[in-house]
Write a protein that holds these residues in place. Structure first.
Motif, mmCIF file in Angstrom:
data_model
loop_
_atom_site.group_PDB
_atom_site.id
_atom_site.type_symbol
_atom_site.label_atom_id
_atom_site.label_comp_id
_atom_site.label_asym_id
_atom_site.label_seq_id
_atom_site.Cartn_x
_atom_site.Cartn_y
_atom_site.Cartn_z
ATOM 1 N N LEU A 1 0.800 -1.279 0.033
ATOM 2 C CA LEU A 1 0.042 -0.049 -0.144
ATOM 3 C C LEU A 1 0.918 1.226 -0.093
ATOM 4 O O LEU A 1 1.770 1.508 0.936
ATOM 5 C CB LEU A 1 -0.898 -0.014 1.066
ATOM 6 C CG LEU A 1 -1.638 -1.352 1.470
ATOM 7 C CD1 LEU A 1 -2.382 -1.188 2.857
ATOM 8 C CD2 LEU A 1 -2.758 -1.532 0.340
ATOM 9 N N ASP A 2 0.833 2.240 -0.999
ATOM 10 C CA ASP A 2 1.497 3.106 -1.192
ATOM 11 C C ASP A 2 0.784 4.375 -0.615
ATOM 12 O O ASP A 2 -0.307 4.806 -0.993
ATOM 13 C CB ASP A 2 1.954 3.625 -2.787
ATOM 14 C CG ASP A 2 2.648 4.849 -2.881
ATOM 15 O OD1 ASP A 2 3.531 4.993 -1.822
ATOM 16 O OD2 ASP A 2 2.640 5.403 -3.890
ATOM 17 N N LEU B 1 -8.860 -1.048 9.231
ATOM 18 C CA LEU B 1 -9.073 -2.064 8.056
ATOM 19 C C LEU B 1 -7.687 -2.657 7.883
ATOM 20 O O LEU B 1 -7.474 -3.677 7.756
ATOM 21 C CB LEU B 1 -9.608 -1.563 6.896
ATOM 22 C CG LEU B 1 -9.851 -2.589 5.833
ATOM 23 C CD1 LEU B 1 -10.690 -3.789 6.370
ATOM 24 C CD2 LEU B 1 -10.524 -1.823 4.736
ATOM 25 N N ILE B 2 -6.624 -1.909 7.674
ATOM 26 C CA ILE B 2 -5.244 -2.256 7.578
ATOM 27 C C ILE B 2 -4.758 -3.198 8.694
ATOM 28 O O ILE B 2 -4.181 -4.284 8.316
ATOM 29 C CB ILE B 2 -4.344 -1.213 7.260
ATOM 30 C CG1 ILE B 2 -4.602 -0.374 6.091
ATOM 31 C CG2 ILE B 2 -2.726 -1.505 7.292
ATOM 32 C CD1 ILE B 2 -3.757 0.978 5.808
ATOM 33 N N LYS B 3 -5.120 -2.832 10.054
ATOM 34 C CA LYS B 3 -4.563 -3.635 10.981
ATOM 35 C C LYS B 3 -5.069 -5.008 10.819
ATOM 36 O O LYS B 3 -4.744 -6.201 11.200
ATOM 37 C CB LYS B 3 -4.655 -2.986 12.265
ATOM 38 C CG LYS B 3 -4.044 -1.732 12.601
ATOM 39 C CD LYS B 3 -2.525 -2.084 13.078
ATOM 40 C CE LYS B 3 -2.774 -2.729 14.461
ATOM 41 N NZ LYS B 3 -1.325 -3.025 14.883
ATOM 42 N N LYS B 4 -6.450 -4.880 10.706
ATOM 43 C CA LYS B 4 -7.075 -6.328 10.523
ATOM 44 C C LYS B 4 -6.736 -6.978 9.403
ATOM 45 O O LYS B 4 -6.438 -8.371 9.587
ATOM 46 C CB LYS B 4 -8.947 -6.059 10.424
ATOM 47 C CG LYS B 4 -9.555 -7.312 10.691
ATOM 48 C CD LYS B 4 -11.245 -6.718 10.263
ATOM 49 C CE LYS B 4 -11.844 -8.205 10.643
ATOM 50 N NZ LYS B 4 -13.187 -7.859 10.668
ATOM 51 N N THR C 1 0.268 -10.415 4.877
ATOM 52 C CA THR C 1 1.173 -9.410 5.071
ATOM 53 C C THR C 1 0.886 -8.196 4.332
ATOM 54 O O THR C 1 0.617 -7.979 3.132
ATOM 55 C CB THR C 1 2.592 -10.038 3.875
ATOM 56 O OG1 THR C 1 2.775 -11.261 4.846
ATOM 57 C CG2 THR C 1 3.831 -9.229 4.192
ATOM 58 N N VAL C 2 1.068 -7.252 5.051
ATOM 59 C CA VAL C 2 0.790 -5.863 4.250
ATOM 60 C C VAL C 2 1.748 -5.031 4.692
ATOM 61 O O VAL C 2 2.447 -4.666 5.706
ATOM 62 C CB VAL C 2 -0.366 -5.194 5.350
ATOM 63 C CG1 VAL C 2 -0.863 -3.809 4.829
ATOM 64 C CG2 VAL C 2 -1.716 -5.941 5.404
ATOM 65 N N ILE C 3 2.514 -4.380 3.436
ATOM 66 C CA ILE C 3 3.714 -3.548 3.400
ATOM 67 C C ILE C 3 3.226 -2.283 2.966
ATOM 68 O O ILE C 3 2.814 -2.044 2.012
ATOM 69 C CB ILE C 3 4.479 -4.127 2.331
ATOM 70 C CG1 ILE C 3 4.963 -5.555 2.939
ATOM 71 C CG2 ILE C 3 5.784 -3.217 2.217
ATOM 72 C CD1 ILE C 3 5.556 -6.136 1.766
ATOM 73 N N ASP D 1 3.733 -3.477 13.087
ATOM 74 C CA ASP D 1 4.667 -3.976 14.101
ATOM 75 C C ASP D 1 6.072 -4.160 13.880
ATOM 76 O O ASP D 1 6.797 -4.081 14.898
ATOM 77 C CB ASP D 1 4.267 -5.517 14.184
ATOM 78 C CG ASP D 1 2.488 -5.502 14.518
ATOM 79 O OD1 ASP D 1 2.233 -4.780 15.480
ATOM 80 O OD2 ASP D 1 2.074 -6.450 13.917
ATOM 81 N N GLU D 2 6.626 -4.268 12.489
ATOM 82 C CA GLU D 2 7.932 -4.370 12.187
ATOM 83 C C GLU D 2 8.029 -3.314 10.993
ATOM 84 O O GLU D 2 7.150 -2.736 10.368
ATOM 85 C CB GLU D 2 8.233 -5.545 11.730
ATOM 86 C CG GLU D 2 8.227 -6.781 12.779
ATOM 87 C CD GLU D 2 8.413 -8.149 12.053
ATOM 88 O OE1 GLU D 2 9.489 -8.157 11.235
ATOM 89 O OE2 GLU D 2 7.940 -8.895 12.584
#
Length: 107
Positions: A27-28, A45-48, A54-56, A70-71
């Motif tokens: 996601l930019d 929504l992103i956290k969920k 894997t969400v970058i 988290d990282e």
């Protein structure tokens, strides 16, 4: 989609991701230009989504990073200069500010 607000466009884009069951999402600047209510909705929504995907997110907004990540991987001039949890980065750099860590590693 041209009649939708920026926030609604973000929601539609994320809905498309959910429908297609993608494992990795890049996601930019996912919250750029959103009003405060939309910002909270998209962050939630992103956290969920991050619970089973894997969400970058790619962003320069450290407050955003601290809220949804988290990282963290910090890249400077095409090279990875940090790859750790937020707490580890703060401890390693003896600060409570991720923004300060970012400035230190990218100057």
């Amino acid at each position: 989609m041209s009649v939708l607000s920026k926030g609604n466009k973000q929601h539609v884009s994320l809905a498309q991701v959910i429908i297609h069951h993608l494992e990795v999402l890049i996601l930019d600047e996912p919250t750029c230009g959103l009003d405060p209510n939309q910002l909270i909705d998209i962050r939630t929504l992103i956290k969920k989504l991050g619970q089973d995907k894997t969400v970058i997110p790619s962003t320069h907004i450290m407050q955003e990073v601290e809220t949804i990540c988290d990282e963290v991987i910090i890249i400077n001039k095409g090279k990875i200069v940090a790859n750790a949890t937020i707490e580890e980065l703060k401890a390693q750099n003896k600060t409570n500010s991720l923004e300060e860590v970012f400035r230190k590693l990218t100057n």
